[in-house]
Design a protein around this motif. Structure first.
Motif, mmCIF file in Angstrom:
data_model
loop_
_atom_site.group_PDB
_atom_site.id
_atom_site.type_symbol
_atom_site.label_atom_id
_atom_site.label_comp_id
_atom_site.label_asym_id
_atom_site.label_seq_id
_atom_site.Cartn_x
_atom_site.Cartn_y
_atom_site.Cartn_z
ATOM 1 N N ARG A 1 0.863 -1.289 -0.405
ATOM 2 C CA ARG A 1 0.117 0.399 0.161
ATOM 3 C C ARG A 1 0.882 1.176 -0.660
ATOM 4 N N THR A 2 2.313 0.724 0.848
ATOM 5 C CA THR A 2 3.372 2.411 0.416
ATOM 6 C C THR A 2 3.187 2.474 -1.097
ATOM 7 N N ARG A 3 3.408 1.917 -2.334
ATOM 8 C CA ARG A 3 3.888 1.662 -3.360
ATOM 9 C C ARG A 3 2.789 2.816 -4.439
ATOM 10 N N ALA A 4 3.105 3.687 -4.775
ATOM 11 C CA ALA A 4 3.123 4.279 -5.698
ATOM 12 C C ALA A 4 1.759 4.375 -6.236
ATOM 13 N N GLY A 5 1.071 4.536 -6.033
ATOM 14 C CA GLY A 5 -0.851 3.924 -6.939
ATOM 15 C C GLY A 5 -1.799 3.332 -6.291
ATOM 16 N N ALA A 6 -0.881 2.524 -4.785
ATOM 17 C CA ALA A 6 -1.510 1.115 -4.934
ATOM 18 C C ALA A 6 -2.229 1.503 -3.300
ATOM 19 N N ASP A 7 -2.263 2.782 -2.358
ATOM 20 C CA ASP A 7 -3.317 3.017 -1.435
ATOM 21 C C ASP A 7 -4.112 2.093 -1.390
ATOM 22 N N GLU A 8 -5.074 1.847 -2.119
ATOM 23 C CA GLU A 8 -6.438 1.925 -2.348
ATOM 24 C C GLU A 8 -7.003 0.288 -3.398
ATOM 25 N N LEU A 9 -5.454 0.126 -4.372
ATOM 26 C CA LEU A 9 -5.827 -1.664 -4.603
ATOM 27 C C LEU A 9 -6.576 -2.653 -3.849
ATOM 28 N N VAL A 10 -6.003 -2.764 -2.324
ATOM 29 C CA VAL A 10 -6.391 -4.667 -2.404
ATOM 30 C C VAL A 10 -7.790 -3.392 -1.170
ATOM 31 N N VAL A 11 -8.480 -4.456 -1.222
ATOM 32 C CA VAL A 11 -10.172 -4.257 -0.005
ATOM 33 C C VAL A 11 -9.478 -5.182 0.506
ATOM 34 N N SER A 12 -10.310 -4.951 2.251
ATOM 35 C CA SER A 12 -9.900 -5.870 3.187
ATOM 36 C C SER A 12 -11.463 -5.608 3.480
ATOM 37 N N GLY A 13 -11.776 -7.101 4.220
ATOM 38 C CA GLY A 13 -13.047 -7.364 4.787
ATOM 39 C C GLY A 13 -12.753 -8.021 5.713
ATOM 40 N N PRO A 14 -14.379 -8.807 6.038
ATOM 41 C CA PRO A 14 -14.195 -9.915 7.854
ATOM 42 C C PRO A 14 -13.440 -11.234 6.269
ATOM 43 N N SER A 15 -14.071 -11.251 4.781
ATOM 44 C CA SER A 15 -14.354 -12.493 4.429
ATOM 45 C C SER A 15 -13.147 -12.577 3.167
ATOM 46 N N GLY A 16 -11.815 -11.674 3.884
ATOM 47 C CA GLY A 16 -10.253 -11.543 3.554
ATOM 48 C C GLY A 16 -9.893 -10.664 1.986
ATOM 49 N N TYR A 17 -9.613 -10.966 1.676
ATOM 50 C CA TYR A 17 -9.163 -9.546 0.325
ATOM 51 C C TYR A 17 -9.341 -9.948 -0.374
ATOM 52 N N ARG A 18 -9.627 -8.795 -1.558
ATOM 53 C CA ARG A 18 -9.723 -8.898 -2.944
ATOM 54 C C ARG A 18 -9.189 -7.640 -3.970
ATOM 55 N N LEU A 19 -9.686 -7.562 -4.693
ATOM 56 C CA LEU A 19 -8.679 -6.121 -5.611
ATOM 57 C C LEU A 19 -9.768 -5.057 -6.268
#
Length: 647
Positions: A44-62
């Motif tokens: 998430r610290t890489r350029a343009g990646a702060d909203e790249l991966v969504v996290s939730g109770p079921s895990g992660y998705r793009l």
């Protein structure tokens, strides 16, 4: 390594259609869930990646939109923030400076310590030596010594290693070499090749264009391929016109004059990587292939025919076709030319062919093994995939009418509406279905139609999954639904036809839960010993399994490896299977399930459907996760397998 694992997480999420848990990501990488969370935080610290991966109770998705923006940004922003990128920068600097570069200057350029540069130099020595170059040291000055052709091969390798999916990105090539003329150059080159009746491999063409960009850059800096490094060509080499053609196009588009050594080397690459001679129309009055055969020695064509004859007999397919064998022989001719230059071609479709068409890939492995035994040339996965493309294209062309799904059309009579609808269906999805009969009455004998799929403009009185209701004017949405229904019907028929047979090949004595081994061959031996004890195979068969694995990894999906021998010499057909909660490395992949398949000679006809079924069952991520979690013992494994096949 951290950056590489971030990219692997992204690749895994991109292939998933739903949420992925931290445990699943950890297993795919061979790390702990805590490490996954660390990699994601750094990502998430890489350029343009702060909203790249969504996290939730079921895990992660793009987030798909954010991922697209991120990929575009990564293509245009260059950095030297990782050790791998820093090593690439060092190699490029050394290649650019004939007299070498001072270690302290390198450290200052890259804003790292002298000791870091020394460590990087130790890491890149094997990369450089792999293409017959050497790192030479004179005090604090470091340089690379070796032939110019090998220097260019190293630049090409570095660039390909930085690209995704083994595909050459021409926009990235243009940016890397400060050129905006490559696309126009390609257009002109393809037009010239078409006018000369050559078949073009576009993936190979882009690879050659990378070498052309490298050559233009090197020649512009007075670094040329000397005449004594010109390639050695076989007597029946085709493409004598290519050096002059490329020299003219390079002058026109880049304003650079190639020397003889450069022109001949690039012409050689074009002829062996990107094109195969076709026959001009006037030379094919009967659809013949004399125009192509003139480039082949009789023994080359005879050799390929002998190999495909053996492959066809072994796998019960028809490969006896003159045009197919001639095209394949031309490909093999170029393959062996590339091998002599130690420059195999990468194939961006290797993974998808291996996963989606395992039997076609297996046929290609058999052909590659025969070629290796005759020529002594080791053939890698990418080259095997190119052979599979030839085989698959031929088998697709040979598909018969019975491959179409028979359907009955129900359309109560209203003037000639049923005729219009029938014509529309055949025009739209005629490559998937054939209409056996048209029912034009509203009192339909639904239970007596005799097909697995009915297309109807009216609802049946009782809901029936075999009846697909379509509109009377059959639009694009109807066509998509028909194709999905055909896939569903065929999949169900295929599964029900072999499900019981497949289950008969498993037994409690050949089932392992959480059976880990140090590497692929140790795992094969572990399962093979069970088969030997059970009387299914002997040691010779196991030797054949290891030989096949060394040819090409049998990791056909993200979770499954299917080791097997190419010779069907088992005492009886059986499958030994290990279902593991945690993945183990297998080739370049990681797998949770290893299914060692043994086939006897009388099981030859059943090999393809069973092999395809095994790969299909373990190709769905959700199905695999359910089988892995639920298979605590043999009975529960069978229950989960049946549930998956019946789904």
């Amino acid at each position: 390594m951290t950056r590489e694992r971030q990219d692997r997480i992204l690749a895994h999420l991109a292939r998933a259609s739903d949420w992925v848990t931290a445990s699943e990501l950890a297993d795919a990488l061979g790390v702990t869930p805590r490490s996954v969370r660390t990699y994601l935080a750094r990502l998430r610290t890489r350029a343009g990646a702060d909203e790249l991966v969504v996290s939730g109770p079921s895990g992660y998705r793009l987030d798909d939109d954010a991922y697209a923006r991120f990929r575009r940004l990564e293509r245009v922003v260059g950095t030297t923030e990782t050790p791998r990128e820093r090593s690439t920068r060092i190699i490029r600097d050394l290649l650019a400076e004939s007299d070498g570069v001072d270690v302290f200057t390198l450290a200052e350029r890259l804003h790292v310590s002298d000791s870091t540069i020394e460590a990087d130099l130790a890491k890149i020595r094997p990369v450089v030596s792999a293409v017959d170059l050497q790192i030479v040291r004179a005090g604090s000055v470091v340089s690379i010594s070796g032939a110019e052709r090998d220097r260019r091969r190293l630049i090409s390798r570095l660039f390909r290693d930085e690209t995704a999916q083994a595909r050459i990105d021409l926009d990235a090539v243009e940016r890397a070499f400060a050129s905006d003329s490559l696309s126009a150059f390609k257009t002109a080159l393809l037009a010239e090749l078409e006018s000369r009746a050559y078949y073009v491999n576009d993936y190979g063409t882009d690879n050659v264009l990378l070498h052309i960009a490298i050559a233009v850059d090197r020649v512009a800096h007075d670094k040329r391929v000397p005449d004594d490094e010109r390639p050695t060509r076989s007597e029946d080499f085709h493409g004598e016109e290519f050096p002059a053609l490329l020299d003219g196009l390079v002058r026109e588009h880049f304003g650079v004059a190639l020397g003889r050594g450069d022109a001949e080397y690039l012409g050689y690459l074009l002829s062996t990587r990107a094109v195969a001679p076709g026959a001009p129309a006037e030379e094919q009055p009967d659809g013949g292939d004399d125009g192509r055969r003139r480039y082949l020695a009789d023994e080359e064509l005879a050799r390929v025919r002998r190999i495909t004859e053996r492959a066809g007999a072994e796998y019960s397919v028809d490969l006896d076709d003159d045009d197919f064998n001639t095209r394949l022989a031309l490909h093999v001719h170029n393959l062996l030319e590339r091998a002599s230059d130690r420059s195999f071609s990468r194939n961006p479709l290797t993974r998808s062919i291996k996963t989606s068409y395992p039997m076609i890939y297996e046929l290609a492995v058999f052909i590659a093994r025969e070629l290796r035994d005759l020529s002594g040339v080791e053939i890698d996965d990418d080259e095997i995939a190119y052979i599979a493309m030839h085989v698959g294209a031929h088998l697709q062309q040979e598909a018969r009418r019975e491959d179409l799904e028979p359907v009955v059309l129900v359309c109560p009579n209203y003037y000639d509406l049923h005729r219009v609808l029938r014509a529309r269906i055949l025009a739209t999805v005629g490559d998937a279905v054939t209409i056996e009969h048209v029912v034009t009455r509203s009192d339909v004998p639904w239970s007596a139609l005799g097909v697995d799929l009915v297309l109807s403009t009216i609802e049946p009185p009782v809901p029936d999954e075999s009846v697909l209701v379509v509109g009377p004017f059959f639009g694009d949405a109807d066509a998509e639904r028909v194709r999905r229904a055909v896939t569903r019907v065929r999949r169900g028929r295929r599964r029900s036809a072999i499900a019981q047979e497949l289950l008969e090949y498993f037994s409690p004595a050949l089932f392992v839960r959480n059976g880990y081994a140090g590497d692929e061959e140790a795992m094969i031996r572990q399962l093979g010993d069970l088969m030997i004890a059970d009387g299914a195979i002997d040691d010779d068969y196991l030797v054949g399994v290891v030989e096949r694995e060394r040819m090409s990894s049998t990791a056909f999906t993200d979770s499954l490896a299917v080791p097997h021998a190419m010779a069907m010499s088992a005492k009886r057909t059986a499958i030994a299977i290990a279902v593991n909660e945690h993945s183990m490395p297998w080739g370049e992949a990681r797998v949770n399930v290893v299914a060692l398949i043994a086939f006897s000679a009388d099981g030859r006809a059943r090999f393809q459907p069973v092999f395809d079924q095994i790969v299909e069952v373990f190709s769905g991520r959700e199905d695999v996760q359910r089988i892995i979690k639920g298979s605590v013992d043999f009975p529960s494994f069978i229950d989960e397998l049946v549930h998956t096949m019946d789904a």
